[in-house]
Design a protein around this motif. Structure first.
Motif, PDB file in Angstrom:
ATOM      1  N   UNK A  84       0.824  -1.205   0.000  1.00  0.00           N
ATOM      2  CA  UNK A  84       0.000   0.000   0.000  1.00  0.00           C
ATOM      3  C   UNK A  84       0.862   1.261   0.000  1.00  0.00           C
ATOM      4  N   UNK A  85       1.935   1.221   0.761  1.00  0.00           N
ATOM      5  CA  UNK A  85       2.797   2.402   0.805  1.00  0.00           C
ATOM      6  C   UNK A  85       3.459   2.621  -0.548  1.00  0.00           C
ATOM      7  N   UNK A  86       3.871   1.543  -1.201  1.00  0.00           N
ATOM      8  CA  UNK A  86       4.483   1.668  -2.522  1.00  0.00           C
ATOM      9  C   UNK A  86       3.474   2.227  -3.525  1.00  0.00           C
ATOM     10  N   UNK A  87       2.252   1.694  -3.526  1.00  0.00           N
ATOM     11  CA  UNK A  87       1.222   2.156  -4.449  1.00  0.00           C
ATOM     12  C   UNK A  87       0.915   3.637  -4.219  1.00  0.00           C
ATOM     13  N   UNK A  88       0.923   4.066  -2.952  1.00  0.00           N
ATOM     14  CA  UNK A  88       0.603   5.465  -2.636  1.00  0.00           C
ATOM     15  C   UNK A  88       1.610   6.431  -3.241  1.00  0.00           C
ATOM     16  N   UNK A  89       2.818   5.966  -3.542  1.00  0.00           N
ATOM     17  CA  UNK A  89       3.863   6.824  -4.085  1.00  0.00           C
ATOM     18  C   UNK A  89       3.794   6.961  -5.603  1.00  0.00           C
ATOM     19  N   UNK A  90       2.942   6.191  -6.241  1.00  0.00           N
ATOM     20  CA  UNK A  90       2.887   6.207  -7.707  1.00  0.00           C
ATOM     21  C   UNK A  90       2.177   7.463  -8.208  1.00  0.00           C
ATOM     22  N   UNK A  91       2.458   7.860  -9.452  1.00  0.00           N
ATOM     23  CA  UNK A  91       1.729   8.991 -10.050  1.00  0.00           C
ATOM     24  C   UNK A  91       0.276   8.619 -10.297  1.00  0.00           C
ATOM     25  N   UNK A  92      -0.586   9.607 -10.615  1.00  0.00           N
ATOM     26  CA  UNK A  92      -2.013   9.317 -10.802  1.00  0.00           C
ATOM     27  C   UNK A  92      -2.298   8.282 -11.875  1.00  0.00           C
ATOM     28  N   UNK A  93      -1.467   8.221 -12.913  1.00  0.00           N
ATOM     29  CA  UNK A  93      -1.654   7.249 -13.994  1.00  0.00           C
ATOM     30  C   UNK A  93      -0.290   6.741 -14.433  1.00  0.00           C
ATOM     31  N   UNK A  94      -0.197   5.439 -14.642  1.00  0.00           N
ATOM     32  CA  UNK A  94       1.018   4.827 -15.181  1.00  0.00           C
ATOM     33  C   UNK A  94       0.713   4.283 -16.563  1.00  0.00           C
ATOM     34  N   UNK A  95       1.498   4.708 -17.561  1.00  0.00           N
ATOM     35  CA  UNK A  95       1.286   4.274 -18.937  1.00  0.00           C
ATOM     36  C   UNK A  95       2.462   3.423 -19.380  1.00  0.00           C
ATOM     37  N   UNK A  96       2.180   2.318 -19.996  1.00  0.00           N
ATOM     38  CA  UNK A  96       3.217   1.529 -20.668  1.00  0.00           C
ATOM     39  C   UNK A  96       2.711   1.263 -22.081  1.00  0.00           C
ATOM     40  N   UNK A  97       3.355   1.897 -23.065  1.00  0.00           N
ATOM     41  CA  UNK A  97       2.962   1.678 -24.455  1.00  0.00           C
ATOM     42  C   UNK A  97       3.661   0.436 -24.997  1.00  0.00           C
ATOM     43  N   UNK A  98       3.038  -0.182 -25.989  1.00  0.00           N
ATOM     44  CA  UNK A  98       3.537  -1.445 -26.523  1.00  0.00           C
ATOM     45  C   UNK A  98       5.000  -1.365 -26.922  1.00  0.00           C
ATOM     46  N   UNK A  99       5.414  -0.268 -27.531  1.00  0.00           N
ATOM     47  CA  UNK A  99       6.789  -0.173 -28.010  1.00  0.00           C
ATOM     48  C   UNK A  99       7.797   0.163 -26.930  1.00  0.00           C
ATOM     49  N   UNK A 100       7.333   0.607 -25.754  1.00  0.00           N
ATOM     50  CA  UNK A 100       8.247   1.041 -24.703  1.00  0.00           C
ATOM     51  C   UNK A 100       8.876  -0.121 -23.959  1.00  0.00           C
ATOM     52  N   UNK A 101       8.167  -1.196 -23.795  1.00  0.00           N
ATOM     53  CA  UNK A 101       8.640  -2.311 -22.977  1.00  0.00           C
ATOM     54  C   UNK A 101       8.348  -3.630 -23.686  1.00  0.00           C
ATOM     55  N   UNK A 102       9.195  -4.005 -24.634  1.00  0.00           N
ATOM     56  CA  UNK A 102       8.956  -5.244 -25.381  1.00  0.00           C
ATOM     57  C   UNK A 102       8.837  -6.468 -24.484  1.00  0.00           C
ATOM     58  N   UNK A 103       9.511  -6.426 -23.330  1.00  0.00           N
ATOM     59  CA  UNK A 103       9.488  -7.568 -22.425  1.00  0.00           C
ATOM     60  C   UNK A 103       8.114  -7.796 -21.794  1.00  0.00           C
ATOM     61  N   UNK A 104       7.202  -6.787 -21.916  1.00  0.00           N
ATOM     62  CA  UNK A 104       5.857  -6.981 -21.383  1.00  0.00           C
ATOM     63  C   UNK A 104       4.921  -7.648 -22.377  1.00  0.00           C
ATOM     64  N   UNK A 105       5.316  -7.668 -23.625  1.00  0.00           N
ATOM     65  CA  UNK A 105       4.366  -8.079 -24.649  1.00  0.00           C
ATOM     66  C   UNK A 105       3.946  -9.538 -24.541  1.00  0.00           C
ATOM     67  N   UNK A 106       4.869 -10.408 -24.168  1.00  0.00           N
ATOM     68  CA  UNK A 106       4.504 -11.822 -24.024  1.00  0.00           C
ATOM     69  C   UNK A 106       3.447 -11.996 -22.936  1.00  0.00           C
ATOM     70  N   UNK A 107       3.601 -11.271 -21.833  1.00  0.00           N
ATOM     71  CA  UNK A 107       2.617 -11.341 -20.756  1.00  0.00           C
ATOM     72  C   UNK A 107       1.271 -10.798 -21.213  1.00  0.00           C
ATOM     73  N   UNK A 108       1.291  -9.665 -21.923  1.00  0.00           N
ATOM     74  CA  UNK A 108       0.049  -9.080 -22.428  1.00  0.00           C
ATOM     75  C   UNK A 108      -0.652 -10.021 -23.404  1.00  0.00           C
TER      76      UNK A 108
END
Length: 320
Positions: free
Chosen positions: A138-162
């Motif tokens: 909860x403390x970690x989540x509270x420190x995040x910005x209002x919105x987190x964006x990850x675009x397809x081209x920014x993190x290729x390593x996420x694509x298999x999971x997606x």
């Protein structure tokens, strides 16, 4: 005399990793949307929840209070970590129905399918609202910005999971709900890691302290065993530092003295156990290092402004 910490509390190799490991979610709901334009859904504010969206087919627009409308395409992932209300629409400014006013097909207790048939361009989405029970999470989540964006081209390593998430959502084979939930766990952790790698604010304050080898080890030890009879000397030993050097560095990085942080952390853990797990007050008190229920109650009210019994009563009333 202070005794050295047991082996399981020796300096952690990855204190930040332990905080990320605590990001085990409990699902509020998860849904797959099959839509053809025009369509729109208004996500209501959900206090204490993080909401995520993954586009599996076509495209849509997300409108949030903190940013202009933004187009989401296949492979894009967006996290709204603080439960702020927002809209998903086929076109910016389009009409949007309230989420809980829409007819939904329930495939299980917490998984549902939404369908919008406007006759136009198709769009597929997987969306979810989740809670985090661990105080470190909860403390970690509270420190995040209002919105987190990850675009397809920014993190290729996420694509298999997606891609795996999209396939599971479409097919919903036996056990599919559990798989989707676990994959959402991974995606949220990966999104936070990507943010931390890019944003300098993630290397300051509490997050920065977790990434400090010595102070991070002490924080991880407190988080793992809040009931231990910690002293400044034993925490300094866990960090492999002298007492004076440890005290100064802890306060510099975390923002409060080590013993004050320990007291605050114990109360956060106790509040979670009372409010969400229905723990008995004597057991919760002992679980955060208090042998006296009266001393625990005084400390709890001093730090949180409410008596433990009141927290229990509110939790029971909310559950009815």
């Amino acid at each position: 005399m202070d005794t050295p910490p047991p082996p399981d509390l020796w300096p952690s190799i990855d204190p930040l990793g332990e905080a990320l490991h605590a990001l085990r979610m409990s699902g509020v709901f998860c849904c797959r949307s099959e839509a053809t334009a025009p369509w729109g859904v208004a996500m209501p504010p959900m206090a204490g929840c993080a909401m995520f969206h993954v586009v599996t087919e076509g495209q849509c627009w997300i409108e949030t209070p903190d940013a202009p409308a933004r187009c989401l395409r296949p492979g894009d992932f967006v996290l709204v970590p603080h439960g702020h209300g927002h809209r998903l629409v086929s076109e910016p400014g389009g009409n949007a129905d309230e989420l809980f006013a829409l007819p939904r097909e329930f495939t299980s207790g917490r998984y549902e399918v939404l369908r919008f048939d406007g006759g136009g361009a198709a769009c597929g989405l997987v969306c979810g609202a989740v809670k985090f029970e661990d105080p470190a999470a909860r403390r970690l989540i509270a420190l995040l910005p209002p919105t987190l964006w990850i675009e397809a081209g920014e993190a290729p390593w996420m694509q298999a999971t997606l891609q795996h998430l999209a396939a599971e959502a479409r097919q919903m084979r036996p056990g599919g709900e559990a798989v989707v939930t676990r994959l959402a766990d991974i995606l949220i952790i990966q999104a936070i890691r990507a943010w931390m790698a890019q944003d300098t604010t993630a290397r300051t304050g509490w997050l920065g302290a977790l990434q400090d080898r010595a102070i991070g080890a002490a924080l991880a030890a407190i988080h793992r065993d809040p009931a231990r009879d910690w002293t400044l000397v034993s925490l300094a030993a866990t960090a492999a530092m002298s007492r004076s050097a440890f005290a100064a560095r802890f306060t510099q990085l975390v923002g409060v003295p080590a013993m004050q942080y320990l007291a605050q952390w114990r109360m956060q853990v106790a509040h979670t156990r009372l409010a969400e797990h229905g723990g008995a007050i004597p057991e919760v008190a002992e679980g955060v290092g208090y042998q006296s229920e009266a001393a625990f109650s005084r400390a709890f009210k001093r730090h949180l402004g409410v008596a433990p019994g009141e927290v229990v009563r509110r939790a029971r009333a909310a559950a009815q």
